[in-house]
Design a protein around this motif. Sequence first.
Motif, PDB file in Angstrom:
ATOM      1  N   ASP A 183      33.279  29.561  41.904  1.00  0.00           N
ATOM      2  CA  ASP A 183      32.891  28.051  41.355  1.00  0.00           C
ATOM      3  C   ASP A 183      32.534  27.867  40.459  1.00  0.00           C
ATOM      4  OD1 ASP A 183      32.969  28.287  44.395  1.00  0.00           O
ATOM      5  OD2 ASP A 183      31.187  27.098  44.807  1.00  0.00           O
ATOM      6  N   ASN A 184      31.698  27.278  39.756  1.00  0.00           N
ATOM      7  CA  ASN A 184      31.096  27.211  38.536  1.00  0.00           C
ATOM      8  C   ASN A 184      30.350  27.779  37.446  1.00  0.00           C
ATOM      9  OD1 ASN A 184      29.401  25.735  40.205  1.00  0.00           O
ATOM     10  ND2 ASN A 184      28.115  25.321  38.451  1.00  0.00           N
ATOM     11  N   VAL A 185      29.970  28.713  38.416  1.00  0.00           N
ATOM     12  CA  VAL A 185      29.061  29.843  37.665  1.00  0.00           C
ATOM     13  C   VAL A 185      29.452  31.300  37.554  1.00  0.00           C
ATOM     14  CG1 VAL A 185      26.970  31.549  38.355  1.00  0.00           C
ATOM     15  CG2 VAL A 185      27.199  28.910  39.032  1.00  0.00           C
ATOM     16  N   PHE A 186      29.583  31.976  36.134  1.00  0.00           N
ATOM     17  CA  PHE A 186      30.385  33.545  35.778  1.00  0.00           C
ATOM     18  C   PHE A 186      29.277  33.543  35.901  1.00  0.00           C
ATOM     19  CE2 PHE A 186      32.334  35.993  33.530  1.00  0.00           C
ATOM     20  CZ  PHE A 186      33.823  36.250  34.493  1.00  0.00           C
ATOM     21  N   ALA A 187      28.799  35.621  35.777  1.00  0.00           N
ATOM     22  CA  ALA A 187      28.082  35.650  35.160  1.00  0.00           C
ATOM     23  C   ALA A 187      27.818  37.096  34.290  1.00  0.00           C
ATOM     24  CB  ALA A 187      26.567  35.903  35.758  1.00  0.00           C
ATOM     25  N   VAL A 188      27.787  37.900  32.944  1.00  0.00           N
ATOM     26  CA  VAL A 188      28.519  39.546  32.702  1.00  0.00           C
ATOM     27  C   VAL A 188      27.077  40.376  32.861  1.00  0.00           C
ATOM     28  CG1 VAL A 188      30.253  38.401  32.542  1.00  0.00           C
ATOM     29  CG2 VAL A 188      28.422  38.500  30.853  1.00  0.00           C
ATOM     30  N   GLN A 189      26.713  41.312  33.148  1.00  0.00           N
ATOM     31  CA  GLN A 189      25.666  41.694  32.796  1.00  0.00           C
ATOM     32  C   GLN A 189      25.682  42.885  31.409  1.00  0.00           C
ATOM     33  OE1 GLN A 189      23.484  44.027  34.503  1.00  0.00           O
ATOM     34  NE2 GLN A 189      22.841  43.926  32.679  1.00  0.00           N
ATOM     35  N   PHE A 190      27.443  42.527  30.735  1.00  0.00           N
ATOM     36  CA  PHE A 190      27.206  43.105  29.566  1.00  0.00           C
ATOM     37  C   PHE A 190      27.334  42.078  28.332  1.00  0.00           C
ATOM     38  CE2 PHE A 190      31.521  42.086  30.958  1.00  0.00           C
ATOM     39  CZ  PHE A 190      31.990  41.194  29.907  1.00  0.00           C
ATOM     40  N   HIS A 191      27.726  42.276  27.107  1.00  0.00           N
ATOM     41  CA  HIS A 191      26.880  41.035  26.056  1.00  0.00           C
ATOM     42  C   HIS A 191      28.353  41.014  25.086  1.00  0.00           C
ATOM     43  CE1 HIS A 191      22.493  41.496  26.287  1.00  0.00           C
ATOM     44  NE2 HIS A 191      22.416  42.920  26.138  1.00  0.00           N
ATOM     45  N   PRO A 192      28.542  39.640  26.154  1.00  0.00           N
ATOM     46  CA  PRO A 192      29.748  39.401  25.003  1.00  0.00           C
ATOM     47  C   PRO A 192      29.558  38.585  23.524  1.00  0.00           C
ATOM     48  CG  PRO A 192      29.152  38.008  26.490  1.00  0.00           C
ATOM     49  CD  PRO A 192      28.070  38.505  26.810  1.00  0.00           C
ATOM     50  N   GLU A 193      28.211  38.067  22.923  1.00  0.00           N
ATOM     51  CA  GLU A 193      27.372  38.291  21.551  1.00  0.00           C
ATOM     52  C   GLU A 193      27.500  39.451  20.931  1.00  0.00           C
ATOM     53  OE1 GLU A 193      26.000  38.415  24.342  1.00  0.00           O
ATOM     54  OE2 GLU A 193      23.597  38.761  23.760  1.00  0.00           O
TER      55      GLU A 193
END
Lengths: 213, 257
Positions: A183-193
Amino acid sequence: MSSVAVIDYGMGNLHSIAKALQHADPQTHVQISADANVIRNADRVVFPGVGAMRDCMQALHDLHLVEVIQQVAQHKPFLGICLGMQALLSDSEENGGINCLNLFPGHVRRFADHLCDEQGQPLKIPHMGWNRVKQKPHPLWRNIAQDSRFYFVHSYYANPDHEQDSIASTDYPRPFTCALARDNVFAVQFHPEKSQAVGLQLLQNFLCWDGTS
Amino acid sequence: MSLAKRIIPCLDVDNGRVVKGVQFVDIRDAGDPVEIARRYDLEGADEITFLDITATHDNRDTIVHVVEQVASEVFIPLTVGGGIRTLEDIRRMLNAGADKVGINSAAVFNPEFVNQAAEKFGSQCIVVAIDAKKVSQSGEENRWEIFTHGGRKPTGINAVEWAVKMKDFGAGEILLTSMDRDGTKSGFDLLLTRAISEAVSIPVIASGGVGNLDHLADGIIEGKADAVLAASIFHFGEYTIEQAKRHMQSRGIEVRL
C-alpha cells in the motif's frame, strides 16, 4: 508546497537524508522532528536509522513514537530506510531478540558467518558497498534501471513471511529482500541518500508518490 | 556475486585546502576540496575520504565546513580522518554530513575509544586507520608493526593482531596503509594487505603506494582488499576514476560503472 517529516529518534545522522530529500525536490518542505504533531501533519514521512535494534526500539518507546509511526504508516506515503526498514518487521535477532513494529510479518536475521562467494572468497560482514537491486514493478522504481547499484551497509537483513511484501532483492551471496512495499509503505535496506543519482531518483519518486501502487 | 569492489579517492586537506597538488584541466581552483569532490563524484568515485592534516587545533573547523559543503551536493559516502580523538570530534563530523570517521593514533593510545565510539555511533561509521611498516628481516617470517606520527614512531604492536583486536572492539572497516609504500608509487604491500584482509571478517581498504592502474587491481586480486584508496594518481590527472574502474573490470573485477 508539500512537506516531508524525517523522524528524529536519535539513531544516526539525519542530515544526509534531509539534504538528499531537499536536493531531490527543492520545493518540498523537509523537517527533521521527533514531534508527534509535526510527523502527523506532514504529507509524507521518512523513517531512517542506523545502529542497533535494541536502542532503536527503546528510543521509539521513550519518545512515544511507536503509536505515531503505526498511525501514519496506515495512510501516508511512508519510507523506511536501513534500520528504519528492519524495524517494520515483527522481530529481530539482533541484541538477543527484539520485538519490532510488526507492520510486515517476518523476521530480521543476521548474515551467517563464513559465507563465501562463487569463487570461494570469504564474504565480509557488514555487507558494505554498492550492490545490485533486482526490482519488481512499483512506482518508486520509476526511471531507475533494473539491477542498478545502491549503497548498502548492514549486518542484518529482512526476511518477510509473505513473498508479496518483497519488492526487490539483492544477492549476498544468496538473494535477500532489500526492499519491502505494501500500500502506502515502502522500505529499503540500502541508503538512497548515499546512492548518488539512482538514490536521488528514488527519493524524488517518493516525494511525488501518492501512496498507491 | 554482485557487490562491487570500491575505488576511494583520498584528499589531504590542510587548512581547508587540498594539498599534494591536484591538477584537472578544466578546474580553475585546483586546491578547492569541494570542487574536487564534485569532480570525483561525477567520475564515479564510490566514496570519498578526506584526511585532515591541519596541524593546529584552532583551524580544525575548516574541515567541518568542507564536509558540510560537500555533503550538501555529493550524495555518496564521505569519510573524514585526521585528528579524531573524542566522541565530540566524531559527533561534529557526522553532524557536518560525514558518514564515517577514521580513527588512527587515538585508537593506539586508547583502544577503548574505538569501543565507545562504536557503541555510541554504530560500527558502520567507525573506520580504524592502521599505519603499518614491515619490521621482519629478509629470511624471517613476515611481520608488520603499527607506527604512529606519520610512520615515525614504532609501537611494538603487531599489525595483524591489532586489526583483529580493532574488529573485536567494534571497528566496521579497516583502512590499511603501508608506510613502506606510501608515496613510492610502487604498488600496495600486497602481503600485508592479504594478511590483514584474511585475518578479519570486516572490509579492508588498501592504501599506500598506488602508481598505476594495475596496482589497484592487484590490491583486490592478490591483496584480497574490498576497496582501494589512492590520492596522487587521480589528483594529477594521470587517470580518471572511470579509467581505473574500466581497467579493473578488464581484469575481471566487479565494479560500479
